[in-house]
Motif scaffolding. Structure first.
Motif, PDB file in Angstrom:
ATOM      1  N   THR A  84       3.511   4.652  -0.323  1.00 36.76           N
ATOM      2  CA  THR A  84       4.418   3.840  -1.179  1.00 36.76           C
ATOM      3  C   THR A  84       4.196   2.382  -0.748  1.00 36.76           C
ATOM      4  OG1 THR A  84       6.152   5.625  -0.558  1.00 36.76           O
ATOM      5  CG2 THR A  84       6.940   3.304  -1.160  1.00 36.76           C
ATOM      6  N   PHE A  85       4.226   1.669  -1.706  1.00 35.17           N
ATOM      7  CA  PHE A  85       3.852   0.248  -1.808  1.00 35.17           C
ATOM      8  C   PHE A  85       4.970  -0.744  -2.235  1.00 35.17           C
ATOM      9  CE2 PHE A  85       0.253   2.754  -2.712  1.00 35.17           C
ATOM     10  CZ  PHE A  85      -1.123   2.231  -1.903  1.00 35.17           C
ATOM     11  N   ARG A  86       5.192  -1.759  -1.886  1.00 38.08           N
ATOM     12  CA  ARG A  86       6.137  -2.954  -2.419  1.00 38.08           C
ATOM     13  C   ARG A  86       5.203  -3.885  -3.005  1.00 38.08           C
ATOM     14  NH1 ARG A  86       9.656  -3.725   3.125  1.00 38.08           N
ATOM     15  NH2 ARG A  86      10.807  -1.792   3.111  1.00 38.08           N
ATOM     16  N   ARG A  87       5.953  -4.165  -4.260  1.00 40.96           N
ATOM     17  CA  ARG A  87       5.510  -5.321  -4.897  1.00 40.96           C
ATOM     18  C   ARG A  87       5.411  -6.739  -4.431  1.00 40.96           C
ATOM     19  NH1 ARG A  87       4.817  -2.764 -10.190  1.00 40.96           N
ATOM     20  NH2 ARG A  87       6.225  -0.912 -10.500  1.00 40.96           N
ATOM     21  N   ILE A  88       4.461  -7.429  -4.426  1.00 42.35           N
ATOM     22  CA  ILE A  88       4.564  -8.649  -3.763  1.00 42.35           C
ATOM     23  C   ILE A  88       5.223 -10.032  -4.693  1.00 42.35           C
ATOM     24  CG2 ILE A  88       2.939  -8.025  -1.942  1.00 42.35           C
ATOM     25  CD1 ILE A  88       0.650  -9.465  -3.811  1.00 42.35           C
ATOM     26  N   GLY A  89       5.282  -9.656  -6.024  1.00 48.05           N
ATOM     27  CA  GLY A  89       5.792 -10.575  -6.731  1.00 48.05           C
ATOM     28  C   GLY A  89       6.164 -10.037  -8.003  1.00 48.05           C
ATOM     29  N   PRO A  90       7.263 -10.786  -8.890  1.00 50.36           N
ATOM     30  CA  PRO A  90       8.060 -10.351  -9.953  1.00 50.36           C
ATOM     31  C   PRO A  90       7.022  -9.919 -11.185  1.00 50.36           C
ATOM     32  CG  PRO A  90       8.354 -12.528  -9.701  1.00 50.36           C
ATOM     33  CD  PRO A  90       7.638 -11.917  -8.455  1.00 50.36           C
ATOM     34  N   ASP A  91       5.911 -10.682 -11.049  1.00 48.10           N
ATOM     35  CA  ASP A  91       4.879 -10.571 -12.237  1.00 48.10           C
ATOM     36  C   ASP A  91       4.081  -9.385 -12.170  1.00 48.10           C
ATOM     37  OD1 ASP A  91       4.711 -14.081 -12.570  1.00 48.10           O
ATOM     38  OD2 ASP A  91       6.073 -12.688 -13.435  1.00 48.10           O
ATOM     39  N   GLU A  92       4.028  -8.657 -11.039  1.00 51.78           N
ATOM     40  CA  GLU A  92       2.952  -7.542 -10.919  1.00 51.78           C
ATOM     41  C   GLU A  92       3.395  -6.439 -11.904  1.00 51.78           C
ATOM     42  OE1 GLU A  92       0.046  -6.039  -9.451  1.00 51.78           O
ATOM     43  OE2 GLU A  92       0.692  -7.850  -8.655  1.00 51.78           O
ATOM     44  N   SER A  93       2.506  -5.856 -12.510  1.00 46.94           N
ATOM     45  CA  SER A  93       2.618  -4.777 -13.343  1.00 46.94           C
ATOM     46  C   SER A  93       1.543  -3.985 -12.868  1.00 46.94           C
ATOM     47  CB  SER A  93       2.120  -5.292 -14.932  1.00 46.94           C
ATOM     48  OG  SER A  93       0.781  -5.639 -14.782  1.00 46.94           O
ATOM     49  N   GLY A  94       1.846  -2.647 -12.964  1.00 45.79           N
ATOM     50  CA  GLY A  94       1.127  -1.627 -12.469  1.00 45.79           C
ATOM     51  C   GLY A  94       0.717  -1.155 -10.967  1.00 45.79           C
ATOM     52  N   GLY A  95       1.476  -2.204 -10.136  1.00 42.04           N
ATOM     53  CA  GLY A  95       1.302  -2.113  -8.795  1.00 42.04           C
ATOM     54  C   GLY A  95      -0.104  -2.586  -8.313  1.00 42.04           C
ATOM     55  N   ALA A 128      12.648  -1.160  -8.141  1.00 43.54           N
ATOM     56  CA  ALA A 128      11.820  -1.692  -9.005  1.00 43.54           C
ATOM     57  C   ALA A 128      10.521  -2.221  -8.343  1.00 43.54           C
ATOM     58  CB  ALA A 128      12.325  -2.752 -10.151  1.00 43.54           C
ATOM     59  N   GLU A 129      10.846  -2.527  -7.300  1.00 46.13           N
ATOM     60  CA  GLU A 129       9.735  -3.243  -6.375  1.00 46.13           C
ATOM     61  C   GLU A 129       9.045  -2.306  -5.724  1.00 46.13           C
ATOM     62  OE1 GLU A 129      13.190  -3.027  -3.775  1.00 46.13           O
ATOM     63  OE2 GLU A 129      13.062  -3.902  -5.717  1.00 46.13           O
ATOM     64  N   GLN A 130       8.877  -1.115  -6.063  1.00 44.62           N
ATOM     65  CA  GLN A 130       8.263  -0.197  -5.386  1.00 44.62           C
ATOM     66  C   GLN A 130       7.155   0.837  -6.626  1.00 44.62           C
ATOM     67  OE1 GLN A 130      10.484   2.530  -2.594  1.00 44.62           O
ATOM     68  NE2 GLN A 130       9.698   4.198  -3.743  1.00 44.62           N
ATOM     69  N   VAL A 131       6.093   0.727  -5.602  1.00 43.51           N
ATOM     70  CA  VAL A 131       5.116   1.894  -6.522  1.00 43.51           C
ATOM     71  C   VAL A 131       4.777   2.800  -5.739  1.00 43.51           C
ATOM     72  CG1 VAL A 131       2.835   1.752  -7.443  1.00 43.51           C
ATOM     73  CG2 VAL A 131       3.969  -0.369  -7.664  1.00 43.51           C
ATOM     74  N   THR A 132       4.731   4.048  -6.037  1.00 46.96           N
ATOM     75  CA  THR A 132       4.137   5.165  -5.208  1.00 46.96           C
ATOM     76  C   THR A 132       3.027   5.883  -5.842  1.00 46.96           C
ATOM     77  OG1 THR A 132       6.408   5.536  -4.539  1.00 46.96           O
ATOM     78  CG2 THR A 132       4.979   7.386  -4.057  1.00 46.96           C
ATOM     79  N   LEU A 133       2.008   6.293  -5.173  1.00 49.62           N
ATOM     80  CA  LEU A 133       1.021   6.993  -5.498  1.00 49.62           C
ATOM     81  C   LEU A 133       1.028   8.519  -4.605  1.00 49.62           C
ATOM     82  CD1 LEU A 133      -2.183   4.622  -5.147  1.00 49.62           C
ATOM     83  CD2 LEU A 133      -1.109   5.175  -7.238  1.00 49.62           C
ATOM     84  N   VAL A 134       0.812   9.537  -5.564  1.00 52.39           N
ATOM     85  CA  VAL A 134       0.883  10.944  -4.881  1.00 52.39           C
ATOM     86  C   VAL A 134      -0.260  11.394  -4.899  1.00 52.39           C
ATOM     87  CG1 VAL A 134       2.372  12.966  -4.997  1.00 52.39           C
ATOM     88  CG2 VAL A 134       3.497  10.906  -5.618  1.00 52.39           C
ATOM     89  N   VAL A 135      -0.893  12.146  -3.809  1.00 50.73           N
ATOM     90  CA  VAL A 135      -1.873  12.965  -3.852  1.00 50.73           C
ATOM     91  C   VAL A 135      -1.361  14.350  -3.542  1.00 50.73           C
ATOM     92  CG1 VAL A 135      -4.176  13.604  -2.916  1.00 50.73           C
ATOM     93  CG2 VAL A 135      -3.436  11.056  -3.153  1.00 50.73           C
ATOM     94  N   ARG A 136      -1.842  15.411  -4.231  1.00 49.09           N
ATOM     95  CA  ARG A 136      -1.219  16.675  -4.225  1.00 49.09           C
ATOM     96  C   ARG A 136      -1.893  17.581  -2.977  1.00 49.09           C
ATOM     97  NH1 ARG A 136       3.570  16.252  -6.302  1.00 49.09           N
ATOM     98  NH2 ARG A 136       3.508  15.199  -8.323  1.00 49.09           N
TER      99      ARG A 136
END
Length: 168
Positions: free
Chosen positions: A139-150, A122-130
């Protein structure tokens, strides 16, 4: 050069300079000089058909059949050394960048990035470029629990790996 320049170039071309999946190690070595050993456990013996791990600064390569199969950059240490284009030389750049900053840079450059298909952890966000032969995953790590959309998530790594390679 900034980390955003390096990562935008990675997204645009599928590699970091000449370091791209599908490139020949001989061609890369001719342009950048010989790579350094990048094995994570140098004393461990590699199996016969196991890929080699090499690096140029902090850009790690997985090499099989003398072809680059993966190009990776871990950014969690605060700065990274990336090839400068001059054989044997790297350039150190601060590596902190958020998903929002990278999305904005990609948008400005006309690069289409989509959310990665992995919702976990849940604390990870990934952007993919084809790209072909290998998509680039940021790959990003969320820095806080309130973070939405990364948007404020901080980049942890960027990697392009050719998953279709079959050894000769």
């Amino acid at each position: 050069m900034t980390i955003v320049d390096v990562l935008t170039g990675f997204a645009e071309s599928g590699g970091i300079g000449v370091l791209k999946p599908g490139a020949s190690l001989a061609d890369v070595s001719e342009r950048l000089g010989p790579p350094q050993d990048g094995e994570y456990l140098p004393s461990r013996r590699r199996k016969k058909d196991e890929p080699r791990n090499l690096r140029y600064g902090d850009v790690r390569l997985e090499v099989c059949c003398d072809i680059l199969r993966a190009v990776a950059l871990s950014t969690g240490s605060g700065s990274v050394d990336v090839p400068s284009g001059v054989p044997g030389k790297t350039e150190t750049v601060p590596s902190a960048v958020t998903a929002a900053q990278l999305r904005e840079a990609f948008s400005t450059a006309g690069i289409r990035a989509e959310e990665g298909p992995w919702p976990e952890p849940a604390e990870q966000v990934t952007l993919v470029v084809r790209h072909s032969p290998a998509d680039v995953h940021f790959t990003f790590r969320r820095i806080g629990p309130d973070e939405s959309g990364g948007g404020g998530a901080v980049l942890h790594s960027a990697i392009a790996r050719d998953t279709h390679h079959v050894c000769r």
